[in-house]
Design a protein around this motif. Sequence first.
Motif, PDB file in Angstrom:
ATOM      1  N   LYS A 182      39.084  44.721  41.010  1.00  5.59           N
ATOM      2  CA  LYS A 182      38.778  44.212  39.673  1.00  5.59           C
ATOM      3  C   LYS A 182      40.018  43.538  39.100  1.00  5.59           C
ATOM      4  N   ILE A 183      39.802  42.407  38.450  1.00  2.43           N
ATOM      5  CA  ILE A 183      40.911  41.592  37.954  1.00  2.43           C
ATOM      6  C   ILE A 183      40.783  41.424  36.448  1.00  2.43           C
ATOM      7  N   VAL A 184      41.923  41.468  35.766  1.00  6.15           N
ATOM      8  CA  VAL A 184      41.976  41.216  34.329  1.00  6.15           C
ATOM      9  C   VAL A 184      43.091  40.200  34.065  1.00  6.15           C
ATOM     10  N   TYR A 185      42.857  39.333  33.101  1.00  4.32           N
ATOM     11  CA  TYR A 185      43.855  38.350  32.686  1.00  4.32           C
ATOM     12  C   TYR A 185      44.330  38.714  31.279  1.00  4.32           C
ATOM     13  N   ASP A 333      32.801  44.566  32.166  1.00  5.28           N
ATOM     14  CA  ASP A 333      32.708  45.311  33.422  1.00  5.28           C
ATOM     15  C   ASP A 333      31.254  45.491  33.843  1.00  5.28           C
ATOM     16  N   ARG A 338      35.192  39.021  34.714  1.00  2.00           N
ATOM     17  CA  ARG A 338      36.616  39.329  34.596  1.00  2.00           C
ATOM     18  C   ARG A 338      37.063  39.166  33.141  1.00  2.00           C
ATOM     19  N   TYR A 365      41.857  48.092  37.192  1.00  2.00           N
ATOM     20  CA  TYR A 365      42.083  46.649  37.100  1.00  2.00           C
ATOM     21  C   TYR A 365      43.434  46.263  37.701  1.00  2.00           C
TER      22      TYR A 365
END
Length: 384
Positions: A182-185, A333, A338, A365
């Motif tokens: 899982k990716i978060v910016y 989620d 994302r 994340y």
Amino acid sequence: MSIKKMLLCAIVFILAAGLVPGVLAAESGEMKLGVNDRVTDIRAVSVEYTFYVPVRVLAEELRLNLGGTPEDLLLSGETGSLRILKKGKMIAGDGTEWSLTAFNRGGRLMVPLRIVTLFGYSVSYNPGKYLLRITDGNQTLDDNAFAEKFKDKLKPEEPPLPAAPQSAKPAPNPAKPGPSGKIVYLTFDDGPSATTGRLLDILDKHGAKATFFMLGPNIERYPGVVKRMAKSGHGLGLHGVTHVKSKFYASPAAALKEMNQDNADLKAVTGRSTKLIRTPYGSKPYFTKAYRDKVLGGGYRLWDWNVDSLDWKYKSASDLIYNNVVSQVNKMDKHGVRPIILMHDQKATLQVLPRILNYLHKKGYQYEIITSDLQPVNFWHDAR
């Protein structure tokens, strides 16, 4: 070579060049792409004997214009145009339609390499020489000479040797995000500021990277922390100069001028320029088509957000900010989206940031920065 082997090689060439629509399956390798007499940084991914490339990077390399929306992209150049529709087909400038397999890979839209033939290019493929090359007639090297000249660049890198076993396993680092995929910016607007150094300290402690959309005058005022951002691998973006609605949105030309000046300030400090922009107050409702045509036509990529921390509103009310971020991230989620979290480079945000990072870590994340080759996320769904 026997006739049977020659026919087999011809079939493999056609499939590998993407001249037959492929069925999406597991990736089976990459090859570096040559364009005329150069080896580019583009890596073509092989899926079921069809090579795919990132459409945005390909457009930049071939100097094609890219516009439209994710559902209806338009590629155009001097020799033709092509619409790429999300529903699985493409339409050439003369109205001819074909089925199309495309997919997302790391946030990039991957399309078959075969589309270059619609813009006057030819595709060459020789797996024995690691050759995958497109040409438009302006090349000086034939395929054999090209493969020989660049054999060291074309040959795939050897995979690294496995690490030697350790007698004692190191303790897990709680600051590192888990391997969930899982990716978060994380994004911060309005900086840099007098407290940016402390913000960077918090990010470093949690092993987190962020993208900073900065104002030109603040870059000039705090050059040291901007250099630190660049050296530490954080993302660098533009937020304009004035942050005054009546000035920035005075005209499309005024908006472009502010972004260009901001970019010049960034380059003067770091030696780098960027294509990433976020407009003051977000792109809706003020950054209309006329503004986007002017500014994005200058090569910039427009980014908004999908999680608003409201730290600008709640200031030091840390619980409100934290609960607001958590509820929105949970919604993202559930939908497999994302999170792109909007925060501000201000003293009050430092109080709640560690709690937010701890929460993101527990949710598994991983932190990534926004780059110019990602498909932009903005309120207008403008994919340019």
